[in-house]
Scaffold this active site. Structure first.
Site, PDB file in Angstrom:
ATOM      1  N   HIS A 307      40.756  -5.524 -39.935  1.00 55.99           N
ATOM      2  CA  HIS A 307      40.751  -6.039 -38.567  1.00 55.99           C
ATOM      3  C   HIS A 307      39.373  -5.823 -37.923  1.00 55.99           C
ATOM      4  O   HIS A 307      38.758  -6.768 -37.418  1.00 55.99           O
ATOM      5  CB  HIS A 307      41.844  -5.319 -37.763  1.00 55.99           C
ATOM      6  CG  HIS A 307      41.971  -5.779 -36.348  1.00 55.99           C
ATOM      7  ND1 HIS A 307      42.922  -6.683 -35.947  1.00 55.99           N
ATOM      8  CD2 HIS A 307      41.254  -5.464 -35.233  1.00 55.99           C
ATOM      9  CE1 HIS A 307      42.781  -6.912 -34.640  1.00 55.99           C
ATOM     10  NE2 HIS A 307      41.780  -6.180 -34.186  1.00 55.99           N
ATOM     11  N   GLU A 308      38.890  -4.604 -37.983  1.00 54.32           N
ATOM     12  CA  GLU A 308      37.581  -4.309 -37.373  1.00 54.32           C
ATOM     13  C   GLU A 308      36.451  -5.018 -38.109  1.00 54.32           C
ATOM     14  O   GLU A 308      35.451  -5.403 -37.503  1.00 54.32           O
ATOM     15  CB  GLU A 308      37.330  -2.796 -37.305  1.00 54.32           C
ATOM     16  CG  GLU A 308      38.354  -1.996 -36.494  1.00 54.32           C
ATOM     17  CD  GLU A 308      38.597  -2.509 -35.074  1.00 54.32           C
ATOM     18  OE1 GLU A 308      37.685  -3.148 -34.508  1.00 54.32           O
ATOM     19  OE2 GLU A 308      39.701  -2.290 -34.544  1.00 54.32           O
ATOM     20  N   HIS A 311      36.076  -8.351 -36.590  1.00 53.51           N
ATOM     21  CA  HIS A 311      35.259  -8.271 -35.374  1.00 53.51           C
ATOM     22  C   HIS A 311      33.786  -8.101 -35.751  1.00 53.51           C
ATOM     23  O   HIS A 311      32.898  -8.717 -35.168  1.00 53.51           O
ATOM     24  CB  HIS A 311      35.680  -7.063 -34.524  1.00 53.51           C
ATOM     25  CG  HIS A 311      36.973  -7.249 -33.774  1.00 53.51           C
ATOM     26  ND1 HIS A 311      37.177  -8.292 -32.903  1.00 53.51           N
ATOM     27  CD2 HIS A 311      38.118  -6.513 -33.742  1.00 53.51           C
ATOM     28  CE1 HIS A 311      38.404  -8.188 -32.364  1.00 53.51           C
ATOM     29  NE2 HIS A 311      38.991  -7.119 -32.869  1.00 53.51           N
ATOM     30  N   GLU A 337      39.200 -11.779 -31.142  1.00 60.05           N
ATOM     31  CA  GLU A 337      40.442 -11.345 -31.791  1.00 60.05           C
ATOM     32  C   GLU A 337      40.857 -12.325 -32.900  1.00 60.05           C
ATOM     33  O   GLU A 337      41.470 -11.925 -33.890  1.00 60.05           O
ATOM     34  CB  GLU A 337      41.548 -11.202 -30.740  1.00 60.05           C
ATOM     35  CG  GLU A 337      42.755 -10.407 -31.178  1.00 60.05           C
ATOM     36  CD  GLU A 337      42.473  -8.929 -31.472  1.00 60.05           C
ATOM     37  OE1 GLU A 337      41.338  -8.462 -31.251  1.00 60.05           O
ATOM     38  OE2 GLU A 337      43.403  -8.259 -31.954  1.00 60.05           O
TER      39      GLU A 337
END
Ligand code: ZN
Length: 543
Positions: A307-308, A311, A337
């Site tokens: 997830h990070e 980003h 997101e």
């Protein structure tokens, strides 16, 4: 002097104004990046006794940044360039920079200092109270703080309602704020409006509520060993293979290997440990991501890092030459997101991804995975169960948590829902939408920090991110001729290249909705998300 020479001189002057404007915002951005680095350090390596001095450092930088970014000279320069030829072409980088700087400047200068300070005080206090209210599941102690914040947010919205009209450049299209929710939402998702979101989310709800029920029923049947293809003999629940023992040093090695393989550049970024994972872009060439490890939770760190990384890839894909200007900055929370959800869910929970990585995972975690098959592992990472806590929710039910918050926070702001009635309204919505009811307010309306921090209008960006992600992924898949084959070979550069080209490099050049429409050739639509779930869970459970 002929008028031609005059206008030429005038153009040169306007170009100087534009350069001066860029120089001011560049300095403000460098200051903000110093705060970002100190903030990152605070949450990773700073010794506890450094907290007081750190807050002094951050407060000083915040003050300097505020001074720079509300400098009246910015207003004069914007006025000067807004009716000039510099921004005649609306699609030009200059026009986009001026449009965005005007939006930000109006927001910042429209709010009276007394209101900004009142909000800072109220939210700082409310967050402290929220921690203890949540710990003791005591909504009554939090209620007056939430009431104050809502009153102040209404004031903020009314100050901002006409902010867009200040712009001299009426040829730059911006839809007006109509609802009290609009200016708050616009802070996180420029151009998004309440009315359009209501329609979009209604469509999503109509399709998602029955689908989530259907999928969780299929998952439950499978867990009971009744209808899953093949492995009825397992006594352990399929999902529990992820809570076996995964040594932390091995988790770190494995997830760093995956992060690098999908394209996170460790020469331009770092991965460190923190209590509450986040990604922060310090500046070009320096993107920090963080995670936390738990020896009995494979998914926390693994999918948290993916997830990070999503980003981080966005931040690493911004144009370094545009740093400090809107063109070099991420366009919105929703689009940010979308990048994290895309890598976490569309890529990281796909069968093709694990076709490549599962054999390696078995080598790294022989004890935990020696008796687990690829199919079992793929089902485990796609486990679905309606739950009470948003941050633990799966890919299918997650957006239902957001739809509930979206409805409630709008009703709180308009006054249709008195704060005193929030717990009962919350519980009723959970029963109706997810079929579960909190046994207390800690697992109900006190679970999220957002409202105590004054973040109204923030929640919908999570769902927008999921919808953008599905639509972008479907388009990339079509453009690149099927991503599954590449993933199964451990190749991710094609997808990353597509995202760089269609999303990352543009910064704030287009509004979020225009960016998505441009990248996918269709306006934002909830159906690609629904279709992606139908495809995946159809393959897993034959529904
Ligand atoms: Zn995120």
């Amino acid at each position: 002097m002929s008028s031609e020479v005059n206008s030429e001189n005038n153009s040169c002057l306007k170009a100087d104004f534009y350069q001066e404007l860029m120089a001011i915002v560049d300095e403000a951005a460098v200051l903000a990046s110093c705060s970002a680095l100190l903030g990152w350090d605070e949450q990773t390596f700073m010794p506890p006794e450094g907290a007081v001095h750190r807050s002094n450092q951050l407060a000083l930088l915040a003050g300097l940044h505020h001074e720079k970014s509300t400098n009246p000279r910015i207003g004069e320069l914007l006025d000067a360039v807004e009716d000039s030829r510099i921004i005649h072409d609306q699609a030009s980088p200059e026009a986009a920079n001026v449009r965005e700087l005007r939006r930000l400047y109006n927001r910042q200068t429209r709010l009276p200092r007394t209101l900004v300070e009142a909000l800072a005080r109220a939210t700082s206090l409310a967050q402290q109270v929220w921690v203890s209210s949540r710990a003791s599941a005591d909504f009554a102690s939090f209620r007056p703080h939430l009431e104050t914040i809502i009153r102040l947010k209404r004031e903020e919205a009314s100050c901002l309602m006409h902010a867009l009209e200040d712009s001299k450049s009426s040829h730059i299209p911006q839809s007006p704020f109509v609802s009290v929710y609009d200016p708050l939402l616009d802070d996180y998702e420029p151009g998004a409006r309440n009315a359009a979101l209501v329609t979009l989310f209604e469509g999503l709800r109509k399709d998602l509520v029955p689908l989530a029920a259907e999928i969780s029923e299929a998952v439950r049947r499978h867990a009971n060993g009744k209808s899953f293809r093949g492995h009825q003999d397992r006594t352990e629940s399929p999902h529990s293979v992820l809570t076996r023992e995964y040594p932390i040093d091995r988790q770190r090695v494995f997830v760093e290997m995956v992060a690098a393989a999908v394209g996170f550049d460790f020469r331009r970024g770092r991965l460190d440990v923190t209590a509450h994972p986040f990604c922060t872009g310090v500046g070009p060439g320096d993107i920090r991501i963080t995670t936390r490890y738990d020896v009995r939770q494979f998914s926390d760190a693994f999918f948290g890092v993916l997830h990070e990384v999503g980003h981080g890839l966005y931040e690493q894909g911004l144009d370094p030459d545009r740093f400090g200007t809107p063109l070099g900055d991420a366009v919105s929370l929703g689009v940010h997101e979308s990048q994290s959800r895309l890598w976490e869910n569309a890529v990281g929970r796909s069968k093709a991804f694990w076709t490549y990585w599962f054999p390696l995972a078995r080598q790294v975690f022989p004890q935990a995975l020696h008796d687990v098959t690829l199919d079992q592992f793929h089902a485990a990472v796609n486990h679905v169960v309606p739950s009470l806590i948003r941050v633990q929710a799966d890919e299918v039910t997650y957006n239902l948590h957001i739809l509930i918050r979206f409805e409630l926070e709008r009703a709180l702001l308009t006054g249709d829902l008195p704060v005193a009635d929030l717990p009962s309204a919350w519980n009723a919505k959970y029963r109706e939408t997810l079929g579960v009811v909190p046994s207390n307010d800690a697992e109900g309306c006190l679970q999220d920090i957002h409202w105590s921090a004054g973040l109204f209008g923030y929640f919908p960006t999570y769902t927008l991110g999921n919808l953008y992600a599905a639509q972008l992924f479907a388009r990339a898949d079509a453009d690149l001729g099927g991503l599954d084959l590449a993933f199964a070979r451990g190749e991710f550069a094609g997808l990353l290249g597509w995202l760089r080209e269609n999303v990352h490099r543009h910064g704030k050049r287009y509004s979020p909705s225009a960016l998505i429409e441009r990248a996918t050739a269709t306006p934002l639509d909830h159906r690609p998300f629904i279709e992606s779930l139908r495809r995946k869970y159809g393959e897993l459970y034959g529904i």
